[in-house]
Design a protein around this motif. Structure first.
Motif, short mmCIF file in Angstrom:
data_model
loop_
_atom_site.label_atom_id
_atom_site.label_comp_id
_atom_site.label_asym_id
_atom_site.label_seq_id
_atom_site.Cartn_x
_atom_site.Cartn_y
_atom_site.Cartn_z
N UNK A 1 -0.49 -10.73 -9.94
CA UNK A 1 1.38 -10.91 -10.64
C UNK A 1 1.59 -9.78 -10.58
N UNK A 2 2.47 -8.89 -10.95
CA UNK A 2 2.94 -7.30 -11.13
C UNK A 2 4.16 -7.47 -12.17
N UNK A 3 4.21 -6.86 -12.79
CA UNK A 3 4.81 -6.70 -14.05
C UNK A 3 6.52 -6.31 -13.43
N UNK A 4 6.57 -5.86 -13.22
CA UNK A 4 7.30 -5.14 -12.46
C UNK A 4 7.08 -3.89 -11.04
N UNK A 5 8.33 -3.76 -10.01
CA UNK A 5 8.49 -2.87 -9.23
C UNK A 5 7.28 -2.02 -9.48
N UNK A 6 8.39 -0.78 -7.75
CA UNK A 6 7.69 0.67 -8.11
C UNK A 6 8.20 0.85 -9.01
N UNK A 7 9.69 0.98 -9.40
CA UNK A 7 10.29 2.13 -9.76
C UNK A 7 10.85 2.01 -11.20
N UNK A 8 10.28 0.52 -12.46
CA UNK A 8 10.34 -0.22 -12.75
C UNK A 8 9.60 0.74 -13.82
N UNK B 1 -1.24 -6.96 -13.01
CA UNK B 1 -0.86 -5.49 -14.03
C UNK B 1 -0.04 -5.91 -14.46
N UNK B 2 0.23 -5.81 -15.93
CA UNK B 2 1.13 -5.67 -16.88
C UNK B 2 1.42 -3.86 -17.65
N UNK B 3 1.94 -3.45 -16.00
CA UNK B 3 2.16 -2.02 -16.51
C UNK B 3 3.13 -1.67 -16.10
N UNK B 4 3.70 -0.43 -16.14
CA UNK B 4 5.02 -0.31 -15.87
C UNK B 4 5.01 -0.24 -14.20
N UNK B 5 4.96 0.00 -12.87
CA UNK B 5 5.20 0.67 -11.39
C UNK B 5 4.30 -0.19 -11.51
N UNK B 6 4.55 -1.48 -11.24
CA UNK B 6 2.75 -1.68 -11.37
C UNK B 6 2.86 -3.05 -9.53
N UNK B 7 4.14 -2.76 -8.16
CA UNK B 7 4.22 -3.63 -7.28
C UNK B 7 3.00 -3.29 -6.28
N UNK B 8 2.93 -1.53 -6.91
CA UNK B 8 2.40 -1.40 -5.38
C UNK B 8 0.80 -1.18 -5.94
N UNK B 9 0.11 -1.58 -7.12
CA UNK B 9 -1.19 -0.93 -7.85
C UNK B 9 -2.34 -1.32 -6.57
N UNK B 10 -1.90 -2.36 -6.32
CA UNK B 10 -3.47 -2.26 -5.64
C UNK B 10 -3.35 -1.82 -3.94
N UNK B 11 -2.32 -1.43 -3.50
CA UNK B 11 -2.29 -0.10 -2.30
C UNK B 11 -2.53 0.86 -2.54
N UNK B 12 -2.41 1.14 -1.93
CA UNK B 12 -2.78 2.70 -2.84
C UNK B 12 -2.04 2.81 -3.08
#
Length: 670
Positions: A239-246, A172-183
């Motif tokens: 792989x996530x481009x950023x943590x949830x708040x970034x 996920x090459x997006x912002x707010x990415x780190x929880x993108x697969x969990x809900x």
């Protein structure tokens, strides 16, 4: 066919899940244009990202016909609208067979909204959404975004693939990415610099999205797959481009190259790191992290007020790359190291299972991907850092070389020492640094007595371990029925010894703004509560009809790496956080005014039964892998641990640590 040939064929079949026709497929989605939104919110690079990723996958052996592209501005590609994306996922799921490999890739804007319909609520209360081309804003009631793909929807798709024994790699090459697969909300896109070198950030606030657009209701969405409950994430990496708040940037890459074009930073780094032919997903992720520093340093000078992205990885990173396998190539951690003169500094230490004098394998990777190895011995270890000398045979290598270090064996101080006059149960499976070793009577923690057909007996010689035993077991020991049960018991005792060591190391530390509270509840209210660090387990003993829950609050102002592990009355280890062993253990950032919080049920904690609970947390270091401190564990009945994600801690933060081991004694319930 010779016996050797038959054996080789069997190994190949096992590695591919028994499917000799296993296929590698990919779905690549890039959203540059949000047609219902102002052009100021559009991006430039996602169309370039999907083409770069497509070229990269073909070089890795993917057949061009098995790589599906949904992107605007790409010839021959379908438009990346929400309905089309779900239809493509459904087709890919239908095509997939046991043993296949699937990559799910998404490049574009991410945002966060409050979504009360989610079963799993994030610690910060916000849900991540990937914005398809036709995304609109929410109405006054909030909730999920029309044209947005929710984190819980991605989770259902991924679990559907896993349920078919398909290996899934998500990027996920997006912002707010780190929880993108969990809900604090993402900042708006921002242009800076000349037109030929501008930087844009892939993050929008949900409130910026216009709800206007075509008045007709959006078309019905492709039905989501049935939720697959209880599917382990053994064949999963993300792989996530950023943590949830970034937020994460797109800019011209490679920097200062004549052929540079706008790319997402994570996408470009993944493509570059794959050229080094990594053997495992951990090797690939470390290669990605090695490419970030010069770009981040430049962006820090241009955007001093921004928190720049920290990529996050989750899943079983020690598996072989691009293969459908569940057996890791290595079960020992790999730590990145930095060279300064004749010394190497590891961003790991006592909390990670290192000890002075330990033998290590040092790997130096040259610019062309060639690796040189040597052995060394650890000279110094603090809580979160360690140091050793560069081996003489590697001393002449260029300073630009990247370095990594792996322990040659488990530390002796963490080992469960067993006295036995017969062979110990075979097939022990433990996460580093826990281990089991034979020992003499004077040094032993446990005595193993083989009772033949009647099973065996584990006599606990260590008072600390005996305190966690069942009622009435101390005089005669723990009687087990067979070797399988003995193996489970030994694994749990070895892990318990390491957990006790962790709690001892961290007991005087402080993590400002972090708190863990144990609550005793009935069906309607909290009856009693106390801070985990400030109470004895007996003060919160359970009575019939009561249950225990753990409330964790992070108001430290930074993300944290958190592990919560319990030991029930039978000595079985229970993973509380991360609950799913395929998930990262990075807990979201919160502030004192608005802490990120999460409540965890502890159903295995029973009235009148002994138990233990370990809570350990440290600040997360930017651009590092999460760290499990060697306390991450599968259920004790699982033959192999599925997740081994280990990371680093900066030396200047080594005193910022929260650790507590709560023990319930064997009391009688009133």
């Amino acid at each position: 066919m010779t016996i050797a040939a038959r054996l080789m064929l069997l190994l190949v079949l096992l590695a591919t899940g028994g499917n000799a026709a296993a296929v590698q497929r990919a779905l690549l989605v890039g959203v540059s244009e949000l047609v219902n939104q102002p052009q100021a919110l559009w991006l430039q690079a996602p169309r370039n990202d999907v083409m770069l990723m497509r070229q990269t996958l073909v070089k890795q052996g993917f057949a061009p016909a098995d790589v599906t592209v949904l992107a605007d501005g790409v010839a021959g590609a379908s438009l990346p609208e929400a309905e089309r994306i779900n239809e493509a996922l459904a087709r890919l799921l239908e095509q997939s067979r046991s043993g296949d490999f699937v990559m799910l890739y998404f490049s574009g804007h991410g945002t966060r909204v409050r979504d009360s319909t989610k079963r799993y609520q994030e610690p910060d209360g916000l849900a991540e959404n990937f914005l398809a081309r036709d995304a609109r804003g929410t109405d006054a009631s909030g909730g999920s975004l029309p044209g947005g793909l929710r984190d819980v929807d991605f989770d259902r798709w991924i679990r559907a693939f896993l349920g078919k024994n398909v290996f899934v790699w998500s990027v996920f090459d997006t912002c707010s990415a780190a929880s993108m697969t969990r809900s604090s909300a993402a900042q708006p896109p921002e242009d800076a610099g000349p037109a030929d070198d501008e930087v844009r950030f892939r993050g929008v606030r949900a409130g910026q999205l216009a709800a206007s657009g075509p008045s007709a209701a959006p078309p019905p969405m492709q039905a989501l797959p049935e939720a697959a409950a209880g599917v382990p994430r053994a064949r999963y990496v993300a792989f996530f481009a950023s943590e949830s708040h970034q937020v994460t940037p797109e800019l011209r890459l490679p920097r200062k190259a004549r052929n540079a074009r706008p790319q997402g930073l994570l996408t470009w780094a993944v493509a570059e790191a794959l050229q080094q032919k990594p053997a495992t997903w951990r090797d690939l992720f470390n290669g990605v992290l090695d490419l970030y520093p010069p770009v981040i340093e430049e962006l820090e000078s241009r955007f001093p007020a921004r928190e720049l992205p920290s990529p996050v990885a989750e899943g079983n990173l020690d598996l072989p790359i691009f293969a459908n396998a569940s057996a890791p190539l290595s079960t020992r951690p790999v730590w990145r190291a930095e060279r300064a003169g004749g010394s190497l500094t590891l961003k790991a230490g006592l909390l990670d299972g290192l000890e002075p004098g330990q033998e290590l394998r040092i790997v130096a990777t040259l610019a062309d991907g060639i690796q040189r190895t040597a052995q060394g011995r650890l000279a110094q270890a603090d809580l979160g850092s360690a140091r050793l000398a560069v081996p003489p045979v590697l001393a002449e290598l260029a300073q630009a070389t990247s370095w990594s270090v792996t322990p040659m064996g488990e530390p002796a101080s963490a080992a469960l020492r067993v006295r036995s006059d017969s062979a110990l149960p075979g097939g022990l499976s433990l996460d580093y640094p826990a281990s089991v070793r034979t020992a003499g009577e004077a040094q032993a923690d446990v005595r193993w007595v083989d009772l033949g057909a009647a099973g065996g007996r584990l006599e606990l010689l260590s008072p600390a371990l005996a305190a966690a035993a069942e009622a009435g077991s101390a005089p005669s020991g723990i009687v087990v029925r067979d070797m399988a049960e003995a193996r489970v018991r030994l694994q749990a005792l070895a892990q318990l010894k390491w957990m006790s060591r962790l709690a001892e190391l961290a007991k005087d530390g402080r993590l400002d703004g972090f708190d863990a509270v144990l609550e005793v509840r009935d069906d309607s209210r909290v009856l009693r509560s106390a801070n985990v660090r400030d109470t004895a387990g007996s003060a919160l003993q359970l009575r019939p009809g009561e249950r225990a829950e753990l409330m964790v609050r992070n108001g430290s102002g930074q993300s944290i790496d958190l592990v919560v592990v319990g030991v029930d009355a039978q000595g079985v280890l229970r993973s509380v956080y991360p609950e799913d062993l395929g998930e990262a253990n990075r807990f979201e950032r919160g502030t004192r005014e608005s802490p990120a919080s999460k409540r965890f049920a502890l159903p295995w904690l029973k009235p009148g039964r002994p138990a233990r609970l370990l809570v350990l947390a440290t600040p997360a270091q930017a651009r590092s892998a999460p760290r499990l401190f060697g306390a991450g564990t599968a259920e004790a009945t699982t033959p192999t641990a599925e997740l081994r994600v280990r990371g680093q801690l900066t030396p200047e933060r080594e005193r910022q640590v929260y650790g507590a081991m709560l023990r319930w004694t064997n009391f009688a319930a009133p």
